[in-house]
Design an enzyme around this catalytic site. Structure first.
Site, PDB file in Angstrom:
ATOM      1  N   CYS A  10       0.914  -1.205  -0.079  1.00 42.02           N
ATOM      2  CA  CYS A  10      -0.161   0.001  -0.023  1.00 42.02           C
ATOM      3  C   CYS A  10       0.828   1.332  -0.001  1.00 42.02           C
ATOM      4  CB  CYS A  10      -0.946   0.035   1.247  1.00 42.02           C
ATOM      5  SG  CYS A  10      -0.203  -0.049   2.594  1.00 42.02           S
ATOM      6  N   ASN A  13       2.235   1.496   4.270  1.00 42.11           N
ATOM      7  CA  ASN A  13       2.518   0.143   4.875  1.00 42.11           C
ATOM      8  C   ASN A  13       2.382   0.151   6.548  1.00 42.11           C
ATOM      9  OD1 ASN A  13       5.308  -2.057   5.535  1.00 42.11           O
ATOM     10  ND2 ASN A  13       3.294  -2.571   4.947  1.00 42.11           N
ATOM     11  N   CYS A  15      -1.483   1.012   7.454  1.00 39.07           N
ATOM     12  CA  CYS A  15      -2.768   0.390   7.655  1.00 39.07           C
ATOM     13  C   CYS A  15      -3.196  -0.513   6.879  1.00 39.07           C
ATOM     14  CB  CYS A  15      -3.613   1.829   6.994  1.00 39.07           C
ATOM     15  SG  CYS A  15      -3.482   3.276   7.867  1.00 39.07           S
ATOM     16  N   ARG A  16      -3.455  -0.767   5.422  1.00 38.92           N
ATOM     17  CA  ARG A  16      -3.926  -1.772   4.770  1.00 38.92           C
ATOM     18  C   ARG A  16      -3.184  -3.145   4.484  1.00 38.92           C
ATOM     19  NH1 ARG A  16      -5.182   2.143  -0.241  1.00 38.92           N
ATOM     20  NH2 ARG A  16      -3.218   2.968   0.619  1.00 38.92           N
ATOM     21  N   SER A  17      -1.784  -2.577   4.120  1.00 41.46           N
ATOM     22  CA  SER A  17      -0.978  -4.071   3.718  1.00 41.46           C
ATOM     23  C   SER A  17      -0.516  -4.817   5.055  1.00 41.46           C
ATOM     24  CB  SER A  17       0.368  -3.580   2.808  1.00 41.46           C
ATOM     25  OG  SER A  17       1.036  -2.696   3.468  1.00 41.46           O
ATOM     26  N   ASP A 126      -7.998   3.612   1.075  1.00 41.43           N
ATOM     27  CA  ASP A 126      -7.042   4.104   1.932  1.00 41.43           C
ATOM     28  C   ASP A 126      -7.923   4.656   3.304  1.00 41.43           C
ATOM     29  OD1 ASP A 126      -5.222   5.419   3.554  1.00 41.43           O
ATOM     30  OD2 ASP A 126      -4.410   6.634   1.864  1.00 41.43           O
TER      31      ASP A 126
HETATM   32  P1  4NP Z   1      -1.826   2.719   4.126  1.00 44.21           P
HETATM   33  O1  4NP Z   1      -2.558   4.048   4.701  1.00 44.21           O
HETATM   34  O2  4NP Z   1      -1.326   3.287   2.557  1.00 44.21           O
HETATM   35  O3  4NP Z   1      -3.011   1.930   3.905  1.00 44.21           O
HETATM   36  O4  4NP Z   1      -0.596   2.354   5.222  1.00 44.21           O
HETATM   37  C1  4NP Z   1      -1.925   5.301   4.798  1.00 44.21           C
HETATM   38  C2  4NP Z   1      -0.625   5.537   5.749  1.00 44.21           C
HETATM   39  C3  4NP Z   1      -0.156   6.563   5.786  1.00 44.21           C
HETATM   40  C4  4NP Z   1      -0.227   7.905   4.858  1.00 44.21           C
HETATM   41  C5  4NP Z   1      -1.292   7.500   3.859  1.00 44.21           C
HETATM   42  C6  4NP Z   1      -1.805   6.314   3.872  1.00 44.21           C
HETATM   43  N1  4NP Z   1       0.424   8.952   5.119  1.00 44.21           N
HETATM   44  O5  4NP Z   1       0.087   9.765   4.133  1.00 44.21           O
HETATM   45  O6  4NP Z   1       0.986   9.091   5.953  1.00 44.21           O
END
Ligand code: 4NP
Length: 163
Positions: A10, A13, A15-17, A126
């Site tokens: 994602c 790294n 939240c989702r992955s 996201d």
């Molecule tokens: P992820 O979510 O891609 O599912 O881990 C996010 C985590 C952090 C950010 C964006 C999305 N960020 O902008 O810091």
């Protein structure tokens, strides 16, 4: 049966992955496939390297018996494209970033996760700026998707209601 190395990717790294990694590992354990399925996760961005998952991802996992608290964020790296058999992008922006980072000798199969498991060009959205319901929705999509992935890769292990 074939051993498979699967990487979820994602943006951050956190939240989702990491949830996808934890859910796939959990489901593989429940199906007796833990020696066959190796999984990891990474982000296309490196802002959160070394950090643990978002507390909301840890919490939704924990509610369903999936422990991701000890995972640590890392950035996607060139070696991943030969070290993993399959690389799954959580959303279409991730997919574009992964494909453009792929070295010419990449041997991994790269797919949008929901496309691979359901044939739909859908993103796992996201949830970073969302609330608990968004994290639950991500969990539900990943849980169903990982079940379909294992059904596809290991048809003999097919079960119902794994998590
Ligand atoms: P992820 O979510 O891609 O599912 O881990 C996010 C985590 C952090 C950010 C964006 C999305 N960020 O902008 O810091």
């Amino acid at each position: 049966m074939d051993h498979r190395k699967i990487l979820f990717v994602c943006l951050g790294n956190i939240c989702r992955s990491p949830l996808a990694e934890g859910i796939l590992r959990h489901q593989a354990n429940l199906r007796g496939l833990s020696r066959l399925v190796a999984t990891d996760s990474a982000g296309t961005g490196g802002w959160h390297q070394g950090e643990g998952p978002d507390n909301r991802s840890i919490a939704v996992g924990r509610r369903h018996g999936v422990d991701i608290a000890k995972l640590r964020a890392r950035k996607l790296k060139p070696d991943d494209f030969n070290g993993f058999d399959m690389i799954f992008a959580m959303d279409r922006a991730n997919l574009r970033d992964i494909v453009s980072a792929a070295p010419h000798d990449s041997s991994a199969d790269i797919h949008l996760f929901m496309d691979f498991v359901s044939g739909e060009q859908r993103d796992v959205p996201d949830p970073y700026y969302g609330d608990d319901r968004d994290f639950q929705n991500v969990f539900d999509m990943l849980d169903a998707g990982c079940g379909k992935l294992l059904d596809f890769l290991y048809p003999a292990s097919k079960t119902r209601g794994t998590t």
